[in-house]
Enzyme design. Sequence first.
Site, PDB file in Angstrom:
ATOM      1  N   LYS A 107      -0.528  -6.034  -2.110  1.00 59.65           N
ATOM      2  CA  LYS A 107      -1.423  -5.714  -0.992  1.00 59.65           C
ATOM      3  C   LYS A 107      -2.816  -6.330  -1.133  1.00 59.65           C
ATOM      4  O   LYS A 107      -3.489  -6.589  -0.143  1.00 59.65           O
ATOM      5  CB  LYS A 107      -1.518  -4.206  -0.806  1.00 59.65           C
ATOM      6  CG  LYS A 107      -0.211  -3.640  -0.260  1.00 59.65           C
ATOM      7  CD  LYS A 107      -0.420  -2.312   0.430  1.00 59.65           C
ATOM      8  CE  LYS A 107       0.857  -1.857   1.103  1.00 59.65           C
ATOM      9  NZ  LYS A 107       1.878  -1.412   0.123  1.00 59.65           N
ATOM     10  N   GLU A 129      -5.527   3.025   7.240  1.00 55.93           N
ATOM     11  CA  GLU A 129      -4.610   4.099   6.860  1.00 55.93           C
ATOM     12  C   GLU A 129      -4.021   3.753   5.499  1.00 55.93           C
ATOM     13  O   GLU A 129      -4.060   2.609   5.071  1.00 55.93           O
ATOM     14  CB  GLU A 129      -3.476   4.172   7.883  1.00 55.93           C
ATOM     15  CG  GLU A 129      -2.349   3.134   7.693  1.00 55.93           C
ATOM     16  CD  GLU A 129      -2.763   1.673   7.876  1.00 55.93           C
ATOM     17  OE1 GLU A 129      -3.842   1.427   8.454  1.00 55.93           O
ATOM     18  OE2 GLU A 129      -2.012   0.780   7.421  1.00 55.93           O
ATOM     19  N   SER A 396       7.354  -6.341  -5.760  1.00 53.98           N
ATOM     20  CA  SER A 396       6.107  -6.175  -4.993  1.00 53.98           C
ATOM     21  C   SER A 396       5.041  -5.368  -5.708  1.00 53.98           C
ATOM     22  O   SER A 396       3.855  -5.523  -5.435  1.00 53.98           O
ATOM     23  CB  SER A 396       6.419  -5.560  -3.631  1.00 53.98           C
ATOM     24  OG  SER A 396       7.123  -4.346  -3.777  1.00 53.98           O
TER      25      SER A 396
HETATM   26  C1  LIG Z   1       3.104  -0.895   0.423  1.00 51.23           C
HETATM   27  C2  LIG Z   1       4.127  -1.378  -0.487  1.00 51.23           C
HETATM   28  C3  LIG Z   1       5.368  -1.852  -0.018  1.00 51.23           C
HETATM   29  C4  LIG Z   1       5.773  -1.788   1.424  1.00 51.23           C
HETATM   30  O1  LIG Z   1       4.993  -2.538   2.290  1.00 51.23           O
HETATM   31  P1  LIG Z   1       5.498  -3.882   2.958  1.00 51.23           P
HETATM   32  O2  LIG Z   1       4.487  -4.142   4.000  1.00 51.23           O
HETATM   33  O3  LIG Z   1       6.856  -3.635   3.509  1.00 51.23           O
HETATM   34  O4  LIG Z   1       5.514  -4.907   1.897  1.00 51.23           O
HETATM   35  C5  LIG Z   1       6.261  -2.372  -0.929  1.00 51.23           C
HETATM   36  N1  LIG Z   1       5.985  -2.413  -2.248  1.00 51.23           N
HETATM   37  C6  LIG Z   1       4.817  -1.951  -2.741  1.00 51.23           C
HETATM   38  C7  LIG Z   1       4.587  -2.018  -4.208  1.00 51.23           C
HETATM   39  C8  LIG Z   1       3.854  -1.431  -1.884  1.00 51.23           C
HETATM   40  O5  LIG Z   1       2.711  -0.977  -2.379  1.00 51.23           O
END
Ligand SMILES: *Cc1c(COP(=O)(O)O)cnc(C)c1O
Length: 412
Positions: A107, A129, A396
């Site tokens: 993010k 948010e 992610s």
């Molecule tokens: C917020 C988050 C997601 C989900 O958000 P996307 O917009 O679908 O990528 C996935 N993995 C992590 C580690 C997150 O913090």
Amino acid sequence: MTTHQNNTTQNIGYALAPIILPDDNGFFGEFGGKIQHPELAKALQEIEQGFRELIQEPEFHAEMQRLRQTFVGRPSPIYHARRLSEHCGGAQIYLKREDLNHTGAHKINHCLGEVLLAKKLGKTKVIAETGAGQHGVALATAAALMGLKCEIHMGIVDIQKEAPNVSRMKILGAKLVPVSEGAGTLKEAVDSAFNAYLKELDTSLFAIGSVVGPAPYPEMVSYFQSIVGSEARAQFLEMTNQLPDKVIACIGGGSNAIGLFSGFITDENVDKVGVEPAGKGLDTPYHAATMTKGVKGEIQGFKCYVLLDENGNPAPVHSIASGLDYPGVGPVHSYLKDTKQAFYESATDDECLDAFMALSRFEGIIPALESSHAVAYAMKIAPTLPKEAKLLVNLSGRGDKDIDFILSKIEL
Ligand SMILES: *Cc1c(COP(=O)(O)O)cnc(C)c1O
């Protein structure tokens, strides 16, 4: 009339992977759209204009490059998970290590862009948010870095569940606004943040947390996240002399997924697979598998696949991963699904927990519960594929935020 033909894949700005652009009305095929509320429409128009100018500025790219390298720690490596692959038998599993970024997830990639845009537009504050608190932490970090105020709206249920992230936001100087309406989770937090933004349109910028919402957010966040895919494609080629057979990412709103997919969007032989939360099962009401079980509809000012209740309102949804717990999905993914440029599968809470433990025990990497959905799908299909096949999973985020929850679920 908006048709699929209006959507182009282009390099805008430079040095990033090509992204799928919406048409002038903010539509990807039939999905997406602009906000109708007149005051908000004017504010979002200013943001869109500012974004288009920003990405043409060499100084912006130089600053992003500097921050990516020296603040975030990019490029994030690709790692060959050999022991996990051997455990599964079959295809080789590789991980794009977004969990190694400063703040522990992907993010920060779009938060830096959004905060630089706020500065360019002369704003003194960012408002957003947050669900699991990941976007809140990344935005509070970027705001601290640039000397901007930061206000984060968060449902009271999530505040209780995600105490460490709440503390991090406060330490970073963000103002936390608890939201007690409805289910007290992400959707209500979005409504609350938009309402607060309406009162401060001149001095603040709404900094959304995924590729959702009205135009220009889906395009803007895709653009900032495309660094993931552009790095990953070059790294994978250098490492293996080949492209992966499949690139796999979990889908909440879809920002980490579109970031990875964009690097391979013109590679027809690379399957793009998004993995949704199947929760307690697709045949129960307790999931958030928007693409698999949803219908075309509207949520929070844009059209996408959406899970609706019997009255036609966004349904209460469930996932073990708070970051995937949303009844809508990015319009670009809705479009990629219908045009079959990407495929959408799902993983249950239990499969997610198994993948979480497997990656921890076989590789010494504790993944976020969100990312564990993508790992789970890779583990499921690896045994069905030959040893030469290669799967690239977007890891992610890291799982530190989830460890107390895991200890409450699994006896160790
Ligand atoms: C917020 C988050 C997601 C989900 O958000 P996307 O917009 O679908 O990528 C996935 N993995 C992590 C580690 C997150 O913090």
